[in-house]
Write a protein that holds these residues in place. Structure first.
Motif, PDB file in Angstrom:
ATOM      1  N   TYR A   6       4.487   1.752   5.731  1.00  0.00           N
ATOM      2  CA  TYR A   6       5.648   2.544   5.360  1.00  0.00           C
ATOM      3  C   TYR A   6       5.346   3.355   4.110  1.00  0.00           C
ATOM      4  O   TYR A   6       4.532   2.965   3.275  1.00  0.00           O
ATOM      5  CB  TYR A   6       6.856   1.639   5.064  1.00  0.00           C
ATOM      6  N   ALA A   7       6.035   4.473   4.010  1.00  0.00           N
ATOM      7  CA  ALA A   7       6.018   5.249   2.781  1.00  0.00           C
ATOM      8  C   ALA A   7       7.458   5.333   2.300  1.00  0.00           C
ATOM      9  O   ALA A   7       8.363   5.692   3.054  1.00  0.00           O
ATOM     10  CB  ALA A   7       5.459   6.646   3.022  1.00  0.00           C
ATOM     11  N   CYS A   8       7.671   4.992   1.038  1.00  0.00           N
ATOM     12  CA  CYS A   8       9.019   4.989   0.496  1.00  0.00           C
ATOM     13  C   CYS A   8       9.509   6.428   0.332  1.00  0.00           C
ATOM     14  O   CYS A   8       8.807   7.287  -0.196  1.00  0.00           O
ATOM     15  CB  CYS A   8       9.037   4.263  -0.847  1.00  0.00           C
ATOM     16  N   GLY A   9      10.715   6.689   0.773  1.00  0.00           N
ATOM     17  CA  GLY A   9      11.276   8.024   0.668  1.00  0.00           C
ATOM     18  C   GLY A   9      11.788   8.341  -0.727  1.00  0.00           C
ATOM     19  O   GLY A   9      12.062   9.502  -1.042  1.00  0.00           O
ATOM     20  N   ASP A  10      11.918   7.321  -1.547  1.00  0.00           N
ATOM     21  CA  ASP A  10      12.440   7.546  -2.898  1.00  0.00           C
ATOM     22  C   ASP A  10      11.327   7.659  -3.935  1.00  0.00           C
ATOM     23  O   ASP A  10      11.285   8.598  -4.719  1.00  0.00           O
ATOM     24  CB  ASP A  10      13.381   6.405  -3.290  1.00  0.00           C
ATOM     25  N   CYS A  11      10.394   6.705  -3.944  1.00  0.00           N
ATOM     26  CA  CYS A  11       9.361   6.714  -4.985  1.00  0.00           C
ATOM     27  C   CYS A  11       7.984   7.074  -4.429  1.00  0.00           C
ATOM     28  O   CYS A  11       7.044   7.247  -5.186  1.00  0.00           O
ATOM     29  CB  CYS A  11       9.307   5.353  -5.697  1.00  0.00           C
ATOM     30  N   GLY A  12       7.871   7.173  -3.095  1.00  0.00           N
ATOM     31  CA  GLY A  12       6.605   7.594  -2.512  1.00  0.00           C
ATOM     32  C   GLY A  12       5.590   6.481  -2.375  1.00  0.00           C
ATOM     33  O   GLY A  12       4.461   6.710  -1.957  1.00  0.00           O
ATOM     34  N   HIS A  13       5.975   5.278  -2.730  1.00  0.00           N
ATOM     35  CA  HIS A  13       5.058   4.152  -2.653  1.00  0.00           C
ATOM     36  C   HIS A  13       4.742   3.845  -1.193  1.00  0.00           C
ATOM     37  O   HIS A  13       5.624   3.784  -0.364  1.00  0.00           O
ATOM     38  CB  HIS A  13       5.705   2.935  -3.320  1.00  0.00           C
ATOM     39  N   GLU A  14       3.438   3.682  -0.912  1.00  0.00           N
ATOM     40  CA  GLU A  14       3.034   3.328   0.442  1.00  0.00           C
ATOM     41  C   GLU A  14       2.633   1.869   0.482  1.00  0.00           C
ATOM     42  O   GLU A  14       1.926   1.380  -0.393  1.00  0.00           O
ATOM     43  CB  GLU A  14       1.870   4.216   0.889  1.00  0.00           C
ATOM     44  N   PHE A  15       3.083   1.196   1.501  1.00  0.00           N
ATOM     45  CA  PHE A  15       2.786  -0.228   1.595  1.00  0.00           C
ATOM     46  C   PHE A  15       2.828  -0.628   3.058  1.00  0.00           C
ATOM     47  O   PHE A  15       3.309   0.099   3.922  1.00  0.00           O
ATOM     48  CB  PHE A  15       3.803  -1.045   0.792  1.00  0.00           C
TER      49      PHE A  15
END
Ligand SMILES: [Zn+2]
Length: 75
Positions: A6-15
């Protein structure tokens, strides 16, 4: 259980995380649930092919495969 990227839509963090059916993953950094699901690049088929040789070894190359004398039936 499947693992998704996933890529976070708020902070851009991918995990990547395990996702059980019926649950919604959230960003481990900012706990947002506005996530973009990424296509996984992991090809599980190559792993299964690599771990399934299943070919009987010729007598000269199986010294410890099944213990001493394990290739005696090949005579
Ligand atoms: Zn985030």
């Amino acid at each position: 259980m499947p693992i998704y990227d996933y890529a976070c839509g708020d902070c851009g963090h991918e995990f990547e995380t395990l996702v059980r059916s019926g649950t919604t993953p959230e960003c481990p950094t900012c706990h947002s649930r506005k996530l973009d699901k990424l296509l996984s690049v992991f090809a599980t088929t190559t792993v299964s092919e690599r771990t399934a040789p299943a070919m009987p070894s010729p007598c000269g190359s199986c010294p410890n495969a099944g213990g001493p004398g394990s290739c005696a039936f090949n005579s």
